[in-house]
Design a protein around this motif. Sequence first.
Motif, PDB file in Angstrom:
ATOM      1  N   GLY A 100       0.676  -1.211   0.096  1.00  0.00           N
ATOM      2  CA  GLY A 100       0.063  -0.041   0.185  1.00  0.00           C
ATOM      3  C   GLY A 100       0.811   1.182  -0.050  1.00  0.00           C
ATOM      4  O   GLY A 100       2.048   1.190   0.431  1.00  0.00           O
ATOM      5  N   THR A 101       0.230   2.394  -0.356  1.00  0.00           N
ATOM      6  CA  THR A 101       1.006   3.634  -0.479  1.00  0.00           C
ATOM      7  C   THR A 101       2.004   4.003   0.775  1.00  0.00           C
ATOM      8  O   THR A 101       2.889   4.442   0.655  1.00  0.00           O
ATOM      9  CB  THR A 101      -0.014   4.648  -0.820  1.00  0.00           C
ATOM     10  OG1 THR A 101      -0.856   4.551  -1.952  1.00  0.00           O
ATOM     11  CG2 THR A 101       0.682   6.023  -1.209  1.00  0.00           C
ATOM     12  N   TYR A 102       1.141   4.007   1.912  1.00  0.00           N
ATOM     13  CA  TYR A 102       1.996   4.245   3.246  1.00  0.00           C
ATOM     14  C   TYR A 102       2.787   3.053   3.610  1.00  0.00           C
ATOM     15  O   TYR A 102       4.076   3.190   4.003  1.00  0.00           O
ATOM     16  CB  TYR A 102       0.890   4.758   4.306  1.00  0.00           C
ATOM     17  CG  TYR A 102       0.383   6.210   3.970  1.00  0.00           C
ATOM     18  CD1 TYR A 102       1.210   7.331   4.267  1.00  0.00           C
ATOM     19  CD2 TYR A 102      -0.740   6.364   3.419  1.00  0.00           C
ATOM     20  CE1 TYR A 102       0.787   8.481   4.047  1.00  0.00           C
ATOM     21  CE2 TYR A 102      -1.386   7.589   3.067  1.00  0.00           C
ATOM     22  CZ  TYR A 102      -0.488   8.910   3.327  1.00  0.00           C
ATOM     23  OH  TYR A 102      -1.071   9.916   3.143  1.00  0.00           O
ATOM     24  N   ASP A 129       0.523   0.445  -4.795  1.00  0.00           N
ATOM     25  CA  ASP A 129      -0.785   1.010  -5.067  1.00  0.00           C
ATOM     26  C   ASP A 129      -1.491   1.253  -3.792  1.00  0.00           C
ATOM     27  O   ASP A 129      -1.152   0.670  -2.633  1.00  0.00           O
ATOM     28  CB  ASP A 129      -1.203   0.019  -6.151  1.00  0.00           C
ATOM     29  CG  ASP A 129      -2.325   1.043  -7.216  1.00  0.00           C
ATOM     30  OD1 ASP A 129      -2.741   2.038  -6.661  1.00  0.00           O
ATOM     31  OD2 ASP A 129      -2.335   0.621  -8.299  1.00  0.00           O
ATOM     32  N   ASN A 130      -2.621   1.849  -4.025  1.00  0.00           N
ATOM     33  CA  ASN A 130      -3.429   1.921  -2.798  1.00  0.00           C
ATOM     34  C   ASN A 130      -4.208   0.623  -2.778  1.00  0.00           C
ATOM     35  O   ASN A 130      -4.296  -0.292  -3.636  1.00  0.00           O
ATOM     36  CB  ASN A 130      -4.632   3.077  -3.094  1.00  0.00           C
ATOM     37  CG  ASN A 130      -5.560   2.760  -4.124  1.00  0.00           C
ATOM     38  OD1 ASN A 130      -6.335   2.189  -4.062  1.00  0.00           O
ATOM     39  ND2 ASN A 130      -5.521   3.889  -5.184  1.00  0.00           N
ATOM     40  N   TRP A 131      -4.857   0.387  -1.508  1.00  0.00           N
ATOM     41  CA  TRP A 131      -5.406  -0.890  -1.145  1.00  0.00           C
ATOM     42  C   TRP A 131      -6.617  -1.341  -2.166  1.00  0.00           C
ATOM     43  O   TRP A 131      -6.848  -2.340  -2.375  1.00  0.00           O
ATOM     44  CB  TRP A 131      -6.008  -0.592   0.209  1.00  0.00           C
ATOM     45  CG  TRP A 131      -6.803   0.124   0.355  1.00  0.00           C
ATOM     46  CD1 TRP A 131      -6.943   1.588   0.709  1.00  0.00           C
ATOM     47  CD2 TRP A 131      -8.561   0.088   0.370  1.00  0.00           C
ATOM     48  NE1 TRP A 131      -8.267   2.261   0.727  1.00  0.00           N
ATOM     49  CE2 TRP A 131      -9.215   1.413   0.524  1.00  0.00           C
ATOM     50  CE3 TRP A 131      -9.289  -1.071   0.032  1.00  0.00           C
ATOM     51  CZ2 TRP A 131     -10.580   1.229   0.267  1.00  0.00           C
ATOM     52  CZ3 TRP A 131     -10.797  -0.807  -0.159  1.00  0.00           C
ATOM     53  CH2 TRP A 131     -11.342   0.349   0.227  1.00  0.00           C
ATOM     54  N   SER A 132      -7.478  -0.585  -2.710  1.00  0.00           N
ATOM     55  CA  SER A 132      -8.445  -0.678  -3.506  1.00  0.00           C
ATOM     56  C   SER A 132      -7.933  -1.140  -4.832  1.00  0.00           C
ATOM     57  O   SER A 132      -8.628  -2.125  -5.322  1.00  0.00           O
ATOM     58  CB  SER A 132      -9.310   0.500  -3.787  1.00  0.00           C
ATOM     59  OG  SER A 132      -8.527   1.561  -4.587  1.00  0.00           O
ATOM     60  N   ILE A 148      -1.329  -3.699   3.545  1.00  0.00           N
ATOM     61  CA  ILE A 148      -2.271  -2.602   3.427  1.00  0.00           C
ATOM     62  C   ILE A 148      -2.811  -2.158   4.772  1.00  0.00           C
ATOM     63  O   ILE A 148      -2.693  -3.038   5.719  1.00  0.00           O
ATOM     64  CB  ILE A 148      -3.261  -3.135   2.355  1.00  0.00           C
ATOM     65  CG1 ILE A 148      -4.040  -4.234   2.767  1.00  0.00           C
ATOM     66  CG2 ILE A 148      -2.809  -3.070   1.004  1.00  0.00           C
ATOM     67  CD1 ILE A 148      -5.407  -4.197   1.783  1.00  0.00           C
ATOM     68  N   THR A 199      -3.185  10.069   0.064  1.00  0.00           N
ATOM     69  CA  THR A 199      -3.267   9.056  -1.070  1.00  0.00           C
ATOM     70  C   THR A 199      -4.792   9.037  -1.635  1.00  0.00           C
ATOM     71  O   THR A 199      -5.800   9.972  -1.200  1.00  0.00           O
ATOM     72  CB  THR A 199      -3.080   7.599  -0.399  1.00  0.00           C
ATOM     73  OG1 THR A 199      -3.814   6.598  -1.291  1.00  0.00           O
ATOM     74  CG2 THR A 199      -4.358   7.284   0.735  1.00  0.00           C
ATOM     75  N   SER A 200      -4.983   8.407  -2.947  1.00  0.00           N
ATOM     76  CA  SER A 200      -6.370   8.654  -3.640  1.00  0.00           C
ATOM     77  C   SER A 200      -7.318   7.781  -3.026  1.00  0.00           C
ATOM     78  O   SER A 200      -8.756   8.273  -3.099  1.00  0.00           O
ATOM     79  CB  SER A 200      -6.056   8.306  -5.082  1.00  0.00           C
ATOM     80  OG  SER A 200      -5.687   6.868  -5.136  1.00  0.00           O
ATOM     81  N   ARG A 201      -7.340   6.946  -2.132  1.00  0.00           N
ATOM     82  CA  ARG A 201      -8.435   6.159  -1.901  1.00  0.00           C
ATOM     83  C   ARG A 201      -7.971   5.698  -0.055  1.00  0.00           C
ATOM     84  O   ARG A 201      -7.050   5.207   0.475  1.00  0.00           O
ATOM     85  CB  ARG A 201      -8.270   4.790  -2.122  1.00  0.00           C
ATOM     86  CG  ARG A 201      -8.916   4.880  -3.708  1.00  0.00           C
ATOM     87  CD  ARG A 201     -10.464   5.362  -3.775  1.00  0.00           C
ATOM     88  NE  ARG A 201     -11.115   4.363  -3.055  1.00  0.00           N
ATOM     89  CZ  ARG A 201     -11.874   3.465  -3.628  1.00  0.00           C
ATOM     90  NH1 ARG A 201     -11.649   3.161  -4.759  1.00  0.00           N
ATOM     91  NH2 ARG A 201     -12.809   2.802  -2.865  1.00  0.00           N
ATOM     92  N   GLU A 234       0.007   8.443  -5.176  1.00  0.00           N
ATOM     93  CA  GLU A 234       0.440   7.383  -4.382  1.00  0.00           C
ATOM     94  C   GLU A 234       1.919   7.266  -4.315  1.00  0.00           C
ATOM     95  O   GLU A 234       2.608   6.306  -3.879  1.00  0.00           O
ATOM     96  CB  GLU A 234       0.071   6.187  -5.443  1.00  0.00           C
ATOM     97  CG  GLU A 234      -1.386   6.061  -5.604  1.00  0.00           C
ATOM     98  CD  GLU A 234      -2.150   6.279  -4.562  1.00  0.00           C
ATOM     99  OE1 GLU A 234      -1.862   5.489  -3.471  1.00  0.00           O
ATOM    100  OE2 GLU A 234      -3.373   6.818  -4.490  1.00  0.00           O
TER     101      GLU A 234
END
Length: 354
Positions: A100-102, A129-132, A148, A199-201, A234
């Motif tokens: 995940g991003t973070y 990437d983000n979790w989604s 994530i 982040t985006s999500r 991200e």
Amino acid sequence: MDFDLRLLRCALALADHRNFARAAGAIHLSQPALSRAIKELEQRAGTRLFDRTSQGAEPTDAGMVFLDHAREVMSRAADLGREMNLLTGLEKGELCIGAGTYATNLFVDKAVGRLMREHPSVRISIANDNWSNLLPLLRKRELDLAVIEATAAAADPEMRVIKMHWHKGYLAMRAGHPLLKSGPAQQLDETWNYPFVTTSRFPPSLFKELAAALLGSQPVAKPGSRALVSVACESLHMMKTIAQESDAVALLPLNVIADEIESGVLVAIPGPPWMGAAFGIVHLAHRSLSPLGENFVRFVRDADADLVAWETAAAPRLLHQGPEKPGIAYAPDRTRVASPNAGSRGGRRVAAGP
């Protein structure tokens, strides 16, 4: 009804490419051999699965139903082969990780480095990437596991979540930011009047709290200027740069901005009590991890524990202490609780503050 995996593989290739020549090439068959396989499969199924057209082939309604089940059968067969490889010692030493991003810069980077030091001949691929976007890759078995935010997968019965520690989020801004002229009681409310970078999500556990903070509290200044997220990306490096070059406020982990705080480029204040995340290592519940995957889990959990210890020691020294009084710089490699990134960033000794 009797099918074999070879015929299912042919049908899935034709469904993916919608063209006999391209599908045959993808699975290393001749076009006549693929045509015979599809004809045999349709005879066994007792119905036409593909409509042949001048442009190629299109699945029929019955074919669409058949292909959905065929994909599941092929996925289960791949899982069976993988499980047998694990049991018979034939694991190839490959690991596909989602980060995940973070989580990427909190502990995944450190864990991968430690894994490579212990197993230098393995092959590792990482999807950041983000979790989604990572959860669908897990379901399609394109990833072995993902690190994530834990609540993003907690309610999914197909997923097993190995929970880790909770980590606080910090609000990073450039030195000299207008917010730093306010006292701590005003800073959090005034924060939402400035562009917000994250982040985006957002994970489900944080979205409701963030929306309430941004949209529900009373603004101190600039009425009507709030938006849920002004900049979504991200890349934590990009978030830092945006905060350095503008009046934007970025949500970042403390270890990621320690160097910039130490050099006086950025300043950090604690976010609200709810602003943070508990991360988890997620994989399909019915799919066993390889020995390599189990080792990676161990390294992630070790890096997670190291980060908790570092955050506890470093936060009082790194955080902004009030109007125009930045915190004392914390030297990442000065003590046992050095920054988890100190090995890659380096560090320098500085005198302890009073």
